[in-house]
Every structure is written in structure tokens, then in C-alpha cells.
Design a protein around this motif. Structure first.
Motif, short mmCIF file in Angstrom:
data_model
loop_
_atom_site.label_atom_id
_atom_site.label_comp_id
_atom_site.label_asym_id
_atom_site.label_seq_id
_atom_site.Cartn_x
_atom_site.Cartn_y
_atom_site.Cartn_z
N GLY A 217 45.80 35.19 22.42
CA GLY A 217 46.40 36.44 22.82
C GLY A 217 46.80 36.45 24.28
O GLY A 217 46.86 35.42 24.94
N SER A 218 47.07 37.63 24.80
CA SER A 218 47.46 37.78 26.20
C SER A 218 47.04 39.17 26.68
O SER A 218 47.24 40.16 25.97
CB SER A 218 48.98 37.62 26.34
OG SER A 218 49.37 37.68 27.69
N PRO A 219 46.41 39.28 27.86
CA PRO A 219 46.06 38.20 28.79
C PRO A 219 44.92 37.35 28.25
O PRO A 219 44.17 37.77 27.38
CB PRO A 219 45.65 38.95 30.05
CG PRO A 219 45.15 40.26 29.55
CD PRO A 219 45.99 40.60 28.36
N LYS A 220 44.81 36.15 28.80
CA LYS A 220 43.82 35.18 28.33
C LYS A 220 42.59 35.16 29.24
O LYS A 220 42.63 35.67 30.36
CB LYS A 220 44.43 33.79 28.26
CG LYS A 220 45.61 33.67 27.31
CD LYS A 220 46.13 32.27 27.25
CE LYS A 220 47.35 32.14 26.36
NZ LYS A 220 47.07 32.52 24.96
N THR A 221 41.53 34.54 28.75
CA THR A 221 40.33 34.28 29.54
C THR A 221 40.04 32.79 29.50
O THR A 221 40.06 32.18 28.42
CB THR A 221 39.13 35.07 29.00
OG1 THR A 221 39.39 36.47 29.12
CG2 THR A 221 37.86 34.73 29.79
N LEU A 222 39.80 32.22 30.66
CA LEU A 222 39.49 30.79 30.78
C LEU A 222 37.99 30.61 30.89
O LEU A 222 37.35 31.18 31.78
CB LEU A 222 40.19 30.23 32.02
CG LEU A 222 39.96 28.75 32.36
CD1 LEU A 222 40.51 27.87 31.25
CD2 LEU A 222 40.61 28.41 33.69
N SER A 223 37.41 29.84 29.98
CA SER A 223 35.96 29.60 29.97
C SER A 223 35.66 28.21 30.53
O SER A 223 36.15 27.23 30.00
CB SER A 223 35.41 29.71 28.55
OG SER A 223 35.66 30.99 28.00
N LEU A 224 34.87 28.17 31.60
CA LEU A 224 34.50 26.91 32.23
C LEU A 224 32.97 26.79 32.26
O LEU A 224 32.25 27.79 32.28
CB LEU A 224 35.01 26.84 33.68
CG LEU A 224 36.50 27.06 33.93
CD1 LEU A 224 36.77 26.95 35.44
CD2 LEU A 224 37.33 26.05 33.18
N GLY A 225 32.51 25.54 32.30
CA GLY A 225 31.10 25.25 32.62
C GLY A 225 31.12 24.36 33.85
O GLY A 225 31.81 23.33 33.86
N TYR A 226 30.40 24.72 34.90
CA TYR A 226 30.54 24.00 36.17
C TYR A 226 29.18 23.60 36.74
O TYR A 226 28.15 24.20 36.43
CB TYR A 226 31.29 24.86 37.20
CG TYR A 226 30.38 25.81 37.93
CD1 TYR A 226 29.91 25.50 39.22
CD2 TYR A 226 29.92 26.98 37.34
CE1 TYR A 226 29.03 26.35 39.88
CE2 TYR A 226 29.05 27.83 38.00
CZ TYR A 226 28.61 27.51 39.26
OH TYR A 226 27.72 28.34 39.91
N THR A 227 29.21 22.59 37.61
CA THR A 227 28.06 22.23 38.43
C THR A 227 28.58 21.88 39.81
O THR A 227 29.54 21.11 39.95
CB THR A 227 27.31 21.01 37.86
OG1 THR A 227 26.74 21.35 36.59
CG2 THR A 227 26.18 20.58 38.80
N THR A 228 27.99 22.47 40.83
CA THR A 228 28.30 22.15 42.22
C THR A 228 27.07 21.58 42.87
O THR A 228 25.98 22.14 42.74
CB THR A 228 28.79 23.43 42.97
OG1 THR A 228 29.99 23.89 42.35
CG2 THR A 228 29.05 23.13 44.44
N TRP A 229 27.25 20.46 43.58
CA TRP A 229 26.13 19.76 44.18
C TRP A 229 25.98 20.10 45.66
O TRP A 229 26.94 20.44 46.34
CB TRP A 229 26.30 18.25 44.02
CG TRP A 229 26.14 17.81 42.60
CD1 TRP A 229 24.98 17.56 41.93
CD2 TRP A 229 27.18 17.58 41.64
NE1 TRP A 229 25.23 17.17 40.64
CE2 TRP A 229 26.56 17.17 40.43
CE3 TRP A 229 28.59 17.64 41.70
CZ2 TRP A 229 27.31 16.87 39.29
CZ3 TRP A 229 29.32 17.33 40.56
CH2 TRP A 229 28.68 16.95 39.38
N GLN A 230 24.75 19.98 46.14
CA GLN A 230 24.40 20.31 47.52
C GLN A 230 25.10 19.39 48.50
O GLN A 230 25.21 18.20 48.25
CB GLN A 230 22.89 20.16 47.70
CG GLN A 230 22.36 20.64 49.03
CD GLN A 230 22.38 22.15 49.16
OE1 GLN A 230 23.42 22.70 49.53
NE2 GLN A 230 21.29 22.81 48.85
#
Length: 230
Positions: A217-230
Motif C-alpha cells: 500500500g501507500s504510504p509504506k513502512t520500512l522494517s529494519l533490524g540493526y546493530t551499531t557497535w561501540q
């Protein structure tokens, strides 16, 4: 007795060898789902005359997900349900068929500590901060889910952050640290669901996220899984 010059030469050779020594190889571990089938049934005591028919299903899918801010390995068995466990400490895991390949990285990245990790649900035209794991607007955001039209969708770095698309494989800390970064936006057509993208945040940290889903559909939702390191 060795001369002073000979001693210096040997010390110099030893130091050169130490610098040239290759990094320790990555420590990989394959983790399989513990059962090819699981059985689900009611364990609560039932009154006389009542019974339960158990559900037995085979393994249908393996996923890497996020539970309570930690990476977790999920084995799905259709209507019979699922079983899960946390990923090994310090490892980055990816799905390979119906099992998991978990890489703890080389010795050079073994000391990398997670700064933040988790899921991100980014509505169309919104931004996200990969340092803090926050969605919304502000001076600290790193990526923007940009929409020129309903079909032309992009992920654009913001505030000095950069993206490293590469081959879209799971590279972990060591792989992302050596990635080629760019401040150019990336079309969502070039990073389909399942892609892993390296990033350098606007605070200078190394990060990696996976494109988990793009809603219909529209508007869309973007699903992310993230990791940020120190």
C-alpha cells in the motif's frame, strides 16, 4: 657474543614479522534447529470426557529476529508454533537454508562491543537514528526513508552518515569496518528484503542493518533490524 648491530637486526626482523602476521581467522559456528518436527498439545488438566488432539508439524523456516534488544534464532513449525534461543554472545548470525551461520569475527573485531541494537519501523518520509535506535526527526538522525513518488523510494544518509551497500551479505563488524561508504542515497529496488547494509553513523560508529520488510500500500513502512557497535 652477538654484536650490537646483529642484536638490533634480529629485533627489527622480529618486529616486522609480528606486524606482518595475519589476523586470526573468523570463528564460525553452524547452529541447526534442534528438531525437524515439534508437537504442540494442551498440558492443562481436562475434565472427564474431554481430550486434545496434538498438532505435529515439520520445520518450515528459520529466521534471525530480535527479542528484548538481543539477536535471537527462531525456528518455525507452522501451526505447531516456534522455538527460539539467543544468538551466541558476540556473534553475528545469518540464515542459511534452515540453519544458522554465526560468525564471531576475526581477532581484530573480537573486542567490538554493541552500542545499540533492535528493530526499527520507519514510516515513509521519516528518519531514524542508528546510534540511539530512535525513529523521528532531529539533528542526530542517520537515514531518511525518502519518497519521491509512490514508486520511487530511497534510503538516504543524513547529517554526515554514510552507507556501504557492497554485496548485501551479512558482513558483521569487521566486514563493515572495511566497507566502501558513500553519502549517496540508495534505491529500495537495489536493496530488496533480506539485504544487509553497512553504515557509518553521523557519530562515527560502525553499524549494519537488514531490510526485513517493506509494507504494501501507500504510504509504506520500512522494517529494519540493526546493530551499531561501540
Amino acid at each position: 657474543m652477538m654484536s650490537f648491530k646483529s642484536t638490533l637486526a634480529m629485533l627489527s626482523l622480529a618486529m616486522t614479522a609480528a606486524v606482518a602476521a595475519p589476523a586470526a581467522p573468523a570463528k564460525a559456528e553452524t547452529i541447526t534447529c534442534p528438531h525437524s518436527q515439534i508437537r504442540r498439545e494442551v498440558t492443562t488438566a481436562l475434565p472427564g470426557g474431554w481430550w486434545n488432539t496434538p498438532i505435529v508439524n515439520s520445520l518450515t523456516e528459520a529466521r534471525v529476529t530480535n527479542i528484548g534488544g538481543r539477536a535471537a534464532l527462531l525456528c518455525l513449525y507452522g501451526p505447531a508454533g516456534s522455538i527460539q534461543r539467543y544468538a551466541p554472545d558476540g556473534a553475528t548470525c545469518r540464515v542459511s537454508g534452515r540453519q544458522f551461520e554465526c560468525n564471531r569475527g576475526s581477532a581484530s573485531g573480537a573486542g567490538a562491543r554493541t552500542f545499540s541494537t533492535g528493530p526499527l519501523e520507519i514510516p515513509q518520509t521519516w528518519t531514524a537514528d542508528l546510534d540511539r535506535g530512535a525513529v523521528g526527526r532531529g539533528s542526530g538522525v542517520d537515514i531518511w526513508f525518502q519518497a519521491e513518488t509512490a514508486e520511487l523510494l530511497y534510503l538516504a544518509p543524513r547529517n554526515g552518515a554514510q552507507l556501504g551497500v557492497g554485496d548485501r551479505r551479512n558482513r558483521g563488524f569487521d566486514g563493515c569496518r572495511g566497507a566502501r561508504f558513500s553519502a549517496n542515497r540508495v534505491s529500495l529496488r537495489d536493496i530488496p528484503v533480506g539485504s544487509y547494509i553497512c553504515a557509518k553513523t553521523n557519530e562515527g560508529r560502525i553499524s549494519q542493518f537488514r531490510v526485513n520488510a517493506v509494507s504494501g500500500g501507500s504510504p509504506k513502512t520500512l522494517s529494519l533490524g540493526y546493530t551499531t557497535w561501540q
